[in-house]
Every structure is written in structure tokens, then in C-alpha cells.
Scaffold this active site. Sequence first.
Site, mmCIF file in Angstrom:
data_model
loop_
_atom_site.group_PDB
_atom_site.id
_atom_site.type_symbol
_atom_site.label_atom_id
_atom_site.label_comp_id
_atom_site.label_asym_id
_atom_site.label_seq_id
_atom_site.Cartn_x
_atom_site.Cartn_y
_atom_site.Cartn_z
ATOM 1 N N HIS A 220 53.883 -2.647 1.625
ATOM 2 C CA HIS A 220 54.770 -1.649 1.029
ATOM 3 C C HIS A 220 55.733 -2.396 0.108
ATOM 4 C CE1 HIS A 220 54.102 1.716 4.043
ATOM 5 N NE2 HIS A 220 53.710 0.696 4.786
ATOM 6 N N HIS B 186 48.007 -3.203 4.081
ATOM 7 C CA HIS B 186 48.754 -2.803 2.881
ATOM 8 C C HIS B 186 50.161 -3.372 2.928
ATOM 9 C CE1 HIS B 186 48.927 0.383 5.946
ATOM 10 N NE2 HIS B 186 50.180 0.615 5.558
ATOM 11 N N ASN C 262 53.298 -3.219 8.095
ATOM 12 C CA ASN C 262 53.339 -2.824 9.503
ATOM 13 C C ASN C 262 52.032 -3.257 10.163
ATOM 14 O OD1 ASN C 262 55.871 -1.537 9.163
ATOM 15 N ND2 ASN C 262 54.854 0.288 8.360
ATOM 16 N N GLN D 163 52.201 1.179 11.876
ATOM 17 C CA GLN D 163 50.990 1.234 11.034
ATOM 18 C C GLN D 163 50.223 2.522 11.334
ATOM 19 O OE1 GLN D 163 48.230 -2.093 11.380
ATOM 20 N NE2 GLN D 163 47.117 -1.453 9.536
ATOM 21 N N SER D 164 49.947 3.293 10.287
ATOM 22 C CA SER D 164 49.210 4.548 10.460
ATOM 23 C C SER D 164 47.867 4.533 9.738
ATOM 24 C CB SER D 164 50.048 5.734 9.973
ATOM 25 O OG SER D 164 50.366 5.592 8.605
ATOM 26 N N VAL D 165 47.718 3.640 8.761
ATOM 27 C CA VAL D 165 46.434 3.487 8.069
ATOM 28 C C VAL D 165 45.963 2.062 8.347
ATOM 29 C CG1 VAL D 165 45.204 3.561 5.881
ATOM 30 C CG2 VAL D 165 47.114 5.137 6.273
ATOM 31 N N ASP E 2 52.944 5.394 -3.026
ATOM 32 C CA ASP E 2 52.836 5.995 -1.695
ATOM 33 C C ASP E 2 53.029 7.513 -1.808
ATOM 34 O OD1 ASP E 2 53.340 4.717 1.446
ATOM 35 O OD2 ASP E 2 53.719 6.852 1.086
HETATM 36 P P1 DGP Z 1 51.784 2.622 7.326
HETATM 37 O O1 DGP Z 1 52.537 3.661 8.091
HETATM 38 O O2 DGP Z 1 52.525 1.280 7.228
HETATM 39 O O3 DGP Z 1 50.354 2.468 7.821
HETATM 40 O O4 DGP Z 1 51.727 3.143 5.832
HETATM 41 C C1 DGP Z 1 50.742 4.011 5.378
HETATM 42 C C2 DGP Z 1 51.272 4.661 4.135
HETATM 43 O O5 DGP Z 1 50.217 5.281 3.472
HETATM 44 C C3 DGP Z 1 52.318 5.738 4.385
HETATM 45 O O6 DGP Z 1 53.576 5.312 3.842
HETATM 46 C C4 DGP Z 1 51.805 6.963 3.650
HETATM 47 C C5 DGP Z 1 50.696 6.409 2.790
HETATM 48 N N1 DGP Z 1 49.580 7.304 2.608
HETATM 49 C C6 DGP Z 1 48.860 7.915 3.585
HETATM 50 N N2 DGP Z 1 47.893 8.655 3.044
HETATM 51 C C7 DGP Z 1 47.987 8.509 1.693
HETATM 52 C C8 DGP Z 1 47.232 9.031 0.603
HETATM 53 O O7 DGP Z 1 46.258 9.777 0.740
HETATM 54 N N3 DGP Z 1 47.648 8.649 -0.642
HETATM 55 C C9 DGP Z 1 48.710 7.802 -0.837
HETATM 56 N N4 DGP Z 1 49.034 7.503 -2.100
HETATM 57 N N5 DGP Z 1 49.424 7.297 0.175
HETATM 58 C C10 DGP Z 1 49.062 7.652 1.421
#
Ligand code: DGP
Length: 111
Positions: free
Chosen positions: A99, A97, A84, A91-93, A29
Site C-alpha cells: 500500500h 501488495h 499486511n 490482509q484481505s487479498v 485502491d
Molecule cells: P489488504 O487488506 O492489505 O489485503 O488490502 C487489500 C486492498 O485491496 C484493500 O485496501 C482494498 C483493495 N481492493 C480489494 N478489491 C479491490 C478491487 O477490486 N479493486 C481495487 N482497485 N482495489 C481492491
Amino acid sequence: MSTLFSKIISGEIPSDKVWEDAHCIAFRDIHPVAPTHILVIPRTPLVNVADAGEGDEALLGHLLRVAGLVAKQEGLSDFRVVTNNGAGAGQSVFHLHLHVIGGRALQWPPG
Ligand code: DGP
């Protein structure tokens, strides 16, 4: 729906990959919340757990197994696996996924 995780899968966006197989990849992450913070994502762009259907059961099981394998690879016996589901849950992406978080004492309940 295409997200930045699709670009990580294709290699368009670089990542620190720790696992790769036919069904998923795992990478560190970018904003770690613990010494070990790895994301396990399916190559198939499911949005989240709620988006998964009956045909995704084997994939969901595989993701969880890989979460355990990467934790072991990191030398962790105690760790957390969390996903999430939805913006209100953090959840932001919007590409499913898991974690995998560990390497420090973890509090409960989260968030
Ligand atoms: P969530 O908030 O549960 O959707 O987690 C998304 C995660 O993705 C957050 O912990 C940060 C990670 N993340 C976002 N952008 C990138 C990226 O470009 N590269 C990597 N390695 N992680 C990322």
C-alpha cells in the site's frame, strides 16, 4: 493461488492503473484511506512477504522502488508504504501488495 488481483493483472477486472512494467503493476485502491492510496503488486502471485523466498529478493526490492516512483509520480514527498501479512494483520487479498498511502498527515503507530 488465484485471487482477484490475478484478474486485475489480466485485465478481467478493470483498475485505475498508474504503473505497469514486466514485473509489477500499480493501481488505485478501490477503498482509499487517504487522497493517494495505490497498491503495488507483483505479476507473480506471491501470497505475502512471508511467502517470498531467496529467489524473490530482486522482485521485493523492485516493488519497493516502484512504490517510491509512484509516490513521486503522485507528487508526494511524505508517504507510507505498508504491507499486511496475514488476516490477523489486516490482509484481505492473498496476493502480495504494497500500500502506498499519502496526501494527508499520517498517524503513528497504525492500527
Ligand atoms: P489488504 O487488506 O492489505 O489485503 O488490502 C487489500 C486492498 O485491496 C484493500 O485496501 C482494498 C483493495 N481492493 C480489494 N478489491 C479491490 C478491487 O477490486 N479493486 C481495487 N482497485 N482495489 C481492491
